[in-house]
Design an enzyme around this catalytic site. Structure first.
Site, PDB file in Angstrom:
ATOM      1  N   GLY A  97      52.449  36.412  43.732  1.00  0.00           N
ATOM      2  CA  GLY A  97      53.078  37.631  43.251  1.00  0.00           C
ATOM      3  C   GLY A  97      52.802  37.704  41.761  1.00  0.00           C
ATOM      4  O   GLY A  97      52.003  36.922  41.227  1.00  0.00           O
ATOM      5  N   LYS A 120      50.402  41.038  30.972  1.00  0.00           N
ATOM      6  CA  LYS A 120      49.832  39.750  31.349  1.00  0.00           C
ATOM      7  C   LYS A 120      50.155  38.776  30.221  1.00  0.00           C
ATOM      8  O   LYS A 120      49.898  39.064  29.052  1.00  0.00           O
ATOM      9  CB  LYS A 120      48.319  39.860  31.547  1.00  0.00           C
ATOM     10  CG  LYS A 120      47.659  38.636  32.159  1.00  0.00           C
ATOM     11  CD  LYS A 120      46.190  38.914  32.467  1.00  0.00           C
ATOM     12  CE  LYS A 120      45.526  37.730  33.156  1.00  0.00           C
ATOM     13  NZ  LYS A 120      44.094  38.007  33.470  1.00  0.00           N
ATOM     14  N   ASP A 132      53.024  28.605  33.428  1.00  0.00           N
ATOM     15  CA  ASP A 132      53.891  28.836  32.271  1.00  0.00           C
ATOM     16  C   ASP A 132      54.070  30.318  31.961  1.00  0.00           C
ATOM     17  O   ASP A 132      54.785  30.674  31.018  1.00  0.00           O
ATOM     18  CB  ASP A 132      53.357  28.092  31.041  1.00  0.00           C
ATOM     19  CG  ASP A 132      51.956  28.536  30.605  1.00  0.00           C
ATOM     20  OD1 ASP A 132      51.460  29.551  31.135  1.00  0.00           O
ATOM     21  OD2 ASP A 132      51.373  27.861  29.738  1.00  0.00           O
ATOM     22  N   GLY A 133      53.426  31.186  32.728  1.00  0.00           N
ATOM     23  CA  GLY A 133      53.591  32.613  32.525  1.00  0.00           C
ATOM     24  C   GLY A 133      52.931  33.154  31.276  1.00  0.00           C
ATOM     25  O   GLY A 133      53.185  34.293  30.874  1.00  0.00           O
ATOM     26  N   ASP A 261      44.453  40.158  46.526  1.00  0.00           N
ATOM     27  CA  ASP A 261      45.492  40.497  45.551  1.00  0.00           C
ATOM     28  C   ASP A 261      44.902  41.038  44.257  1.00  0.00           C
ATOM     29  O   ASP A 261      45.652  41.411  43.345  1.00  0.00           O
ATOM     30  CB  ASP A 261      46.385  39.282  45.265  1.00  0.00           C
ATOM     31  CG  ASP A 261      45.604  38.083  44.770  1.00  0.00           C
ATOM     32  OD1 ASP A 261      44.740  37.590  45.526  1.00  0.00           O
ATOM     33  OD2 ASP A 261      45.840  37.639  43.638  1.00  0.00           O
ATOM     34  N   ASN A 262      43.575  41.107  44.169  1.00  0.00           N
ATOM     35  CA  ASN A 262      42.923  41.670  42.990  1.00  0.00           C
ATOM     36  C   ASN A 262      42.241  43.003  43.284  1.00  0.00           C
ATOM     37  O   ASN A 262      41.421  43.472  42.491  1.00  0.00           O
ATOM     38  CB  ASN A 262      41.888  40.689  42.425  1.00  0.00           C
ATOM     39  CG  ASN A 262      42.532  39.567  41.637  1.00  0.00           C
ATOM     40  OD1 ASN A 262      43.666  39.705  41.179  1.00  0.00           O
ATOM     41  ND2 ASN A 262      41.840  38.465  41.483  1.00  0.00           N
ATOM     42  N   ASP A 271      42.112  42.867  36.276  1.00  0.00           N
ATOM     43  CA  ASP A 271      42.388  41.430  36.250  1.00  0.00           C
ATOM     44  C   ASP A 271      41.113  40.603  36.090  1.00  0.00           C
ATOM     45  O   ASP A 271      40.596  40.033  37.045  1.00  0.00           O
ATOM     46  CB  ASP A 271      43.157  40.999  37.500  1.00  0.00           C
ATOM     47  CG  ASP A 271      43.952  39.722  37.233  1.00  0.00           C
ATOM     48  OD1 ASP A 271      44.028  39.292  36.068  1.00  0.00           O
ATOM     49  OD2 ASP A 271      44.495  39.155  38.198  1.00  0.00           O
TER      50      ASP A 271
END
Length: 466
Positions: A97, A120, A132-133, A261-262, A271
């Site tokens: 996700g 992003k 770590d986002g 998912d892309n 992305d």
């Protein structure tokens, strides 16, 4: 009909229009942005900020919204980390996700399209898993270059709207660490991915599937026109994905990670991780070091996108009959071939005569390019700027068949822009990407990036206008 590039952005007033909340709480999760130790504006897209009415923000306000991620007026608050599944290198993954980004805002652009602002590197979400986002500054710089180059080459792509350096040191296994961090905002015509439909099918939520189909048709394709909305959406998405596949090939572009998912429902590329442009017409050229089987290599990208559409069809079978979806899927190769040849002619600056006539011309060009004596960008530059379409600078024997076929074509643009008088074409191969980044990493010198963006935009103007 001949390929036409996207219209130029024009200045409008800010028009917020939050539509995503109509889908309810199961489409995404409310999240909070990370608190960053620093906020240094590194890139602001001065072409596309005006198209969504944000050109009036001064740098302080810009950083507040796109560095500190304060909500825009009358927009999403809090932002949403969207839920989806996906096939990653053909392996189904139900545990993904938005793991380091979220849907930040929705608003209308100069064409009245519903646009998404997605982040992003904005921090962790329920889908971050062990990540770590965060986003490396190098990753953000690479996305600036990719989106600018693809837009110029007529590829339907997201736009890099903003990059703000955030002052953290990140550790990554695929680049020298510690490395600098950033938060990026991209502008897209939909963040709804094939993977969102896969998740809903996995959960067998028929009501939400019908809602999402209606949402996509209403907001991206002008409304529902038939009594079979699922097949209608699939047909429209398949057509746009075919165009994307054709444009990738003409651009010599390798996305690198064409997972389900892309891929989104508007066929817009986004992305950008391990992307590259192949210098030569080399079908086996790969972008990702971890793509050891060449699944997403240059020449297999149309196949990969076709496969992804098959997974989309499979998900839609939750609420639709399979036969219409299969028929649409089987039409993809012809749709791709037509899109490829039309885009090829557009980049050459010549008329398209339809697939049957264009195919022989393009096949002859591919035969010449396959000899690897001429790089892809040089080929289009030489033939695109020739005053006499049959007599470009490149008179090598590899293109003799192509030369005979193109001699009967009319020009659709006259090569009058300054770009056509340069000594060499604008390209973006890995060596130059690394050179641009090295100047930033070693000397905090952003001039090479700025100069390259200006050069790319000059090429884009020449391709659109002559």
């Amino acid at each position: 009909m001949p390929y036409k590039p996207q219209s130029e952005p024009t200045k409008i007033n800010y028009q917020p229009d939050v539509q995503i909340t109509q889908l309810g709480e199961k489409i995404g999760d409310p999240v909070s942005a990370a608190n960053f130790p620093d906020h240094i504006l590194r890139f602001r897209n001065d072409r596309w900020d005006q198209s969504i009415g944000l050109h009036g923000l001064d740098d302080s306000d810009w950083i507040n919204h796109f560095g500190k991620l304060a909500p825009l007026a009358d927009n999403l608050s809090p932002p949403l980390a969207l839920r989806y599944h996906g096939h990653q290198f053909r392996n189904y993954n139900p545990d993904i996700g938005d793991g380091r980004g979220f849907l930040f805002a929705q608003l209308r652009d100069h064409e009245k399209r519903l646009m998404d602002l997605g982040t992003k590197g904005s921090g962790t979400t329920p889908w971050s898993r062990t990540g770590d986002g965060r986003l490396t500054l190098k990753g953000a710089v690479r996305e600036i270059i990719a989106t600018e180059m693809l837009e110029a080459l007529g590829v339907n792509t997201s736009k890099t709207l903003s990059v703000v350096e955030t002052g953290e040191e990140l550790t990554r296994g695929d680049e020298p660490s510690p490395t600098r961090s950033a938060v990026m905002t991209r502008l897209s015509h939909s963040h709804i991915r094939i993977g969102a439909f896969q998740r809903i099918a996995y959960e067998k939520n028929e009501a939400l599937m019908q809602q999402l189909i209606e949402y996509c048709l209403t907001n991206y394709y002008g409304g529902i026109q038939t009594d079979d909305p699922a097949a209608e959406l699939f047909a429209k998405t398949a057509q746009e994905v075919a165009k994307l596949a054709g444009a990738y090939m003409t651009a010599g572009f390798v996305h690198g990670v064409l997972n389900t998912d892309n891929i989104n429902v508007t066929g817009e590329s986004f992305d950008y991780g391990p992307w590259r442009f192949t210098p030569h017409w080399e079908p086996g050229f790969t972008a990702a070091y971890f793509d050891q089987e060449g699944l997403y290599c240059f020449g297999r990208q149309p196949e990969a996108l076709h496969w992804n559409l098959a997974q989309f069809a499979s998900a839609l079978c939750l609420v639709a009959e399979s036969d219409p979806l299969v028929a649409i899927l089987e039409s993809f190769p012809k749709a791709y071939g037509t899109a490829f040849t039309e885009h090829f002619c557009w980049r050459l600056g010549i008329e398209s005569k339809g697939f049957d006539d264009d195919r022989d011309l393009v096949v002859a060009a591919e035969k010449g390019l396959a000899q690897k004596t001429t790089q892809i960008d040089q080929f289009f530059f030489d033939w695109g700027k020739a005053e006499d379409v049959a007599k470009p600078k490149d008179d090598s024997s590899e293109f003799s068949e192509f030369r005979n076929l193109i001699a009967n074509r009319e020009r659709t643009r006259k090569p009058v822009s300054e770009y056509w008088h340069k000594a060499s074409p604008c390209s973006m191969h890995i060596e130059e990407v690394e050179t641009i980044w090295a100047a930033i990493a070693e000397d905090d010198d952003w001039n090479q990036l700025s100069e390259k963006v200006n050069e790319i935009r000059g090429m884009g103007f020449a391709l659109r206008n002559g």
